[in-house]
Design a protein around this motif. Structure first.
Motif, PDB file in Angstrom:
ATOM      1  N   GLN A  24       0.831  -1.197   0.000  1.00 31.03           N
ATOM      2  CA  GLN A  24       0.000   0.000   0.000  1.00 31.03           C
ATOM      3  C   GLN A  24       0.871   1.255   0.000  1.00 31.03           C
ATOM      4  OE1 GLN A  24      -3.487   0.247  -0.218  1.00 31.03           O
ATOM      5  NE2 GLN A  24      -2.871   2.376  -0.595  1.00 31.03           N
ATOM      6  N   LEU A  25       1.970   1.203   0.722  1.00 27.70           N
ATOM      7  CA  LEU A  25       2.885   2.345   0.745  1.00 27.70           C
ATOM      8  C   LEU A  25       3.461   2.602  -0.639  1.00 27.70           C
ATOM      9  CD1 LEU A  25       4.851   1.761   4.082  1.00 27.70           C
ATOM     10  CD2 LEU A  25       3.017   3.389   3.649  1.00 27.70           C
ATOM     11  N   ARG A  26       3.845   1.550  -1.334  1.00 29.35           N
ATOM     12  CA  ARG A  26       4.401   1.709  -2.681  1.00 29.35           C
ATOM     13  C   ARG A  26       3.365   2.291  -3.639  1.00 29.35           C
ATOM     14  NH1 ARG A  26       6.878  -3.370  -1.589  1.00 29.35           N
ATOM     15  NH2 ARG A  26       5.257  -4.440  -2.772  1.00 29.35           N
ATOM     16  N   GLN A  27       2.118   1.851  -3.506  1.00 25.71           N
ATOM     17  CA  GLN A  27       1.058   2.389  -4.363  1.00 25.71           C
ATOM     18  C   GLN A  27       0.839   3.874  -4.084  1.00 25.71           C
ATOM     19  OE1 GLN A  27      -2.533   0.041  -4.054  1.00 25.71           O
ATOM     20  NE2 GLN A  27      -1.461  -1.887  -4.463  1.00 25.71           N
ATOM     21  N   ASN A  28       0.864   4.239  -2.818  1.00 22.54           N
ATOM     22  CA  ASN A  28       0.702   5.651  -2.475  1.00 22.54           C
ATOM     23  C   ASN A  28       1.819   6.481  -3.081  1.00 22.54           C
ATOM     24  OD1 ASN A  28      -1.490   4.836  -0.969  1.00 22.54           O
ATOM     25  ND2 ASN A  28      -0.497   5.131   1.020  1.00 22.54           N
ATOM     26  N   MET A  29       3.065   6.010  -2.944  1.00 27.47           N
ATOM     27  CA  MET A  29       4.213   6.781  -3.409  1.00 27.47           C
ATOM     28  C   MET A  29       4.257   6.889  -4.927  1.00 27.47           C
ATOM     29  SD  MET A  29       7.320   5.778  -0.796  1.00 27.47           S
ATOM     30  CE  MET A  29       7.098   4.012  -0.881  1.00 27.47           C
ATOM     31  N   ALA A  30       3.701   5.920  -5.611  1.00 27.12           N
ATOM     32  CA  ALA A  30       3.728   5.949  -7.072  1.00 27.12           C
ATOM     33  C   ALA A  30       2.964   7.147  -7.632  1.00 27.12           C
ATOM     34  CB  ALA A  30       3.137   4.650  -7.627  1.00 27.12           C
ATOM     35  N   ALA A  31       2.033   7.674  -6.841  1.00 25.81           N
ATOM     36  CA  ALA A  31       1.222   8.803  -7.309  1.00 25.81           C
ATOM     37  C   ALA A  31       1.768  10.155  -6.856  1.00 25.81           C
ATOM     38  CB  ALA A  31      -0.214   8.635  -6.809  1.00 25.81           C
ATOM     39  N   TRP A  32       2.888  10.168  -6.130  1.00 30.07           N
ATOM     40  CA  TRP A  32       3.409  11.426  -5.603  1.00 30.07           C
ATOM     41  C   TRP A  32       4.105  12.230  -6.689  1.00 30.07           C
ATOM     42  CZ3 TRP A  32       6.027  10.040  -0.259  1.00 30.07           C
ATOM     43  CH2 TRP A  32       5.037   9.568   0.618  1.00 30.07           C
ATOM     44  N   ASP A  33       3.969  13.549  -6.595  1.00 29.03           N
ATOM     45  CA  ASP A  33       4.700  14.435  -7.486  1.00 29.03           C
ATOM     46  C   ASP A  33       5.891  15.043  -6.747  1.00 29.03           C
ATOM     47  OD1 ASP A  33       3.610  16.371  -5.803  1.00 29.03           O
ATOM     48  OD2 ASP A  33       2.118  17.037  -7.249  1.00 29.03           O
ATOM     49  N   THR A  34       6.601  15.940  -7.402  1.00 30.24           N
ATOM     50  CA  THR A  34       7.795  16.541  -6.800  1.00 30.24           C
ATOM     51  C   THR A  34       7.470  17.248  -5.489  1.00 30.24           C
ATOM     52  OG1 THR A  34       8.816  16.848  -8.958  1.00 30.24           O
ATOM     53  CG2 THR A  34       9.670  18.188  -7.150  1.00 30.24           C
ATOM     54  N   ALA A  35       6.358  17.969  -5.436  1.00 29.36           N
ATOM     55  CA  ALA A  35       5.978  18.690  -4.218  1.00 29.36           C
ATOM     56  C   ALA A  35       5.715  17.722  -3.069  1.00 29.36           C
ATOM     57  CB  ALA A  35       4.749  19.554  -4.485  1.00 29.36           C
ATOM     58  N   ASP A  36       5.133  16.557  -3.378  1.00 29.40           N
ATOM     59  CA  ASP A  36       4.900  15.564  -2.333  1.00 29.40           C
ATOM     60  C   ASP A  36       6.226  15.081  -1.730  1.00 29.40           C
ATOM     61  OD1 ASP A  36       2.087  15.481  -2.418  1.00 29.40           O
ATOM     62  OD2 ASP A  36       2.128  14.136  -4.150  1.00 29.40           O
TER      63      ASP A  36
END
Length: 388
Positions: A28-40
């Motif tokens: 779940q953590l990997r899925q969340n991080m896959a959607a992060w942009d530079t600001a995240d």
């Protein structure tokens, strides 16, 4: 990193950071991080810095499936945080040893506090635990002797951070200067904060606690020539310190990590201030269940039900008091004052747990008014700190 500061985003990243420490659901953590942009990612870097867990994550994350998902700049930054903190703590350890040598010769007993004990005795590696300063407890009668020793060693009294009401003095290390605001730089100031009492309250004197005599009454001398309290007194003081910061929205995950690593050494005991001890310990048990090894059931029975309800249910992000605001040096003084006194319901429950909510509001605004009136009529007198 300030360009990427956004309160809502930072609060979201605080929740993600707790999950990084838990590592319960790596997929779940990997899925969340896959959607992060530079600001995240920049905001996560800021959250890690504010919460003091960069060196710890550098050691623990590479063993997980999460680490390869981190962008290269963050992996490099975590490694730098670990290395700089190692250098910083080595210097602070040497500086403390120099102070101890002088105080032993002068017959002044001193007791290192918080990180000065925790880093070297309870962490797998001391470098995993950042330290802003060296906290030292002395007897009130030894203030003049301690001042003379620190001045002889080249330390300079800092009236801006010293406070007679809070019963502590701050001394800057020789050549102190801010080199970096983006990490635990070894050349950043390494002040010595000298306490002669450990008494704090919430707003005014509500729910005040005094650990001074407890600390000395249980202390024994160490081989290094310092004094150290029993682990139960140390744990209660560390828990109080963590709860106090949560109340004023300046809590840090490193405080909870302190308690998690202390918990394995604890045996059942009756604390002096259960209402102040339970919040931080329960949040630790929730945030770091794989590291927490202390049965809170007896303590729960001693704690006010309103405090228990808050600690059991509050989300593990900025809403529980973890710092999600800009550092104090970047915030106007009036805003800092508002942040400290802002009467949200959960803070009133924790600070005035013994009162119904309407009376808590009334008492709080009374305390606030008295404090403002007092400040308008008196000015801090730093020179009074030098009087016996």
């Amino acid at each position: 990193m300030n360009a990427y500061y956004d309160h809502r985003r930072l609060n979201r990243m605080l929740g993600e950071l707790v999950s990084w420490l838990q590592l319960r659901e790596p997929e779940q953590l990997r899925q969340n991080m896959a959607a992060w942009d530079t600001a995240d990612w920049q905001t996560m870097q800021l959250a890690i810095l504010m919460q003091g867990v960069g060196p710890y994550l550098h050691v623990t994350l590479p063993e997980t499936a999460v680490y390869p998902q981190l962008p290269p700049f963050l992996q490099t930054w975590l490694a730098e945080q670990y290395d700089m903190n190692r250098q910083r703590l080595q210097r602070m350890r040497a500086e403390l040893a120099e102070i101890v040598q002088q105080t032993r010769q002068a017959g002044i007993p001193i007791m290192p506090l918080k990180g000065s004990i925790l880093a070297w005795q309870y962490y797998p590696q001391p470098w995993l635990r950042p330290m802003a300063d060296l906290d030292i407890l002395i007897r009130p009668a030894d203030r003049q002797g301690m001042i003379a020793i620190l001045q002889r060693l080249g330390y300079c009294f800092d009236p801006g951070d010293s406070n007679e009401h809070a019963q502590h003095m701050v001394f800057k290390n020789p050549g102190a200067a801010v080199v970096s605001l983006s990490g635990e730089h070894p050349d950043n100031p390494r002040p010595v904060e000298v306490h002669w009492a450990l008494r704090k309250g919430a707003w005014g004197d509500i729910s005040s606690c005094d650990f001074t005599e407890q600390m000395w009454a249980t202390a024994t001398e160490t081989a290094e020539g310092t004094w150290q309290p029993t682990v139960t007194v140390l744990a209660e003081y560390v828990a109080f310190h963590a709860s106090y910061h949560l109340l004023f929205r300046s809590g840090r995950l490193i405080h909870l990590l302190d308690l998690a690593l202390l918990s394995g050494e604890l045996r059942p005991f009756t604390p002096t201030y259960p209402n102040w001890m339970y919040p931080a310990l329960q949040l630790t048990a929730r945030a770091l269940p794989h590291l927490f090894h202390f049965d809170l059931t007896p303590l729960r029975a001693l704690t006010h039900p309103r405090v228990v309800a808050w600690a059991d249910d509050v989300p593990l992000d900025g809403r529980c008091g973890l710092s999600s605001a800009l550092p104090p040096h970047l915030v106007p003084r009036a805003r800092l004052h508002w942040n400290r006194w802002w009467p949200s319901v959960w803070r009133l429950r924790l600070g005035y747990y013994h009162l119904p909510l309407p009376l808590a509001y009334a008492q709080h605004f009374r305390e606030w008014g008295v404090r403002l009136w007092h400040k308008s009529r008196t000015r801090r007198q730093p020179e009074s700190l030098f009087r016996p």
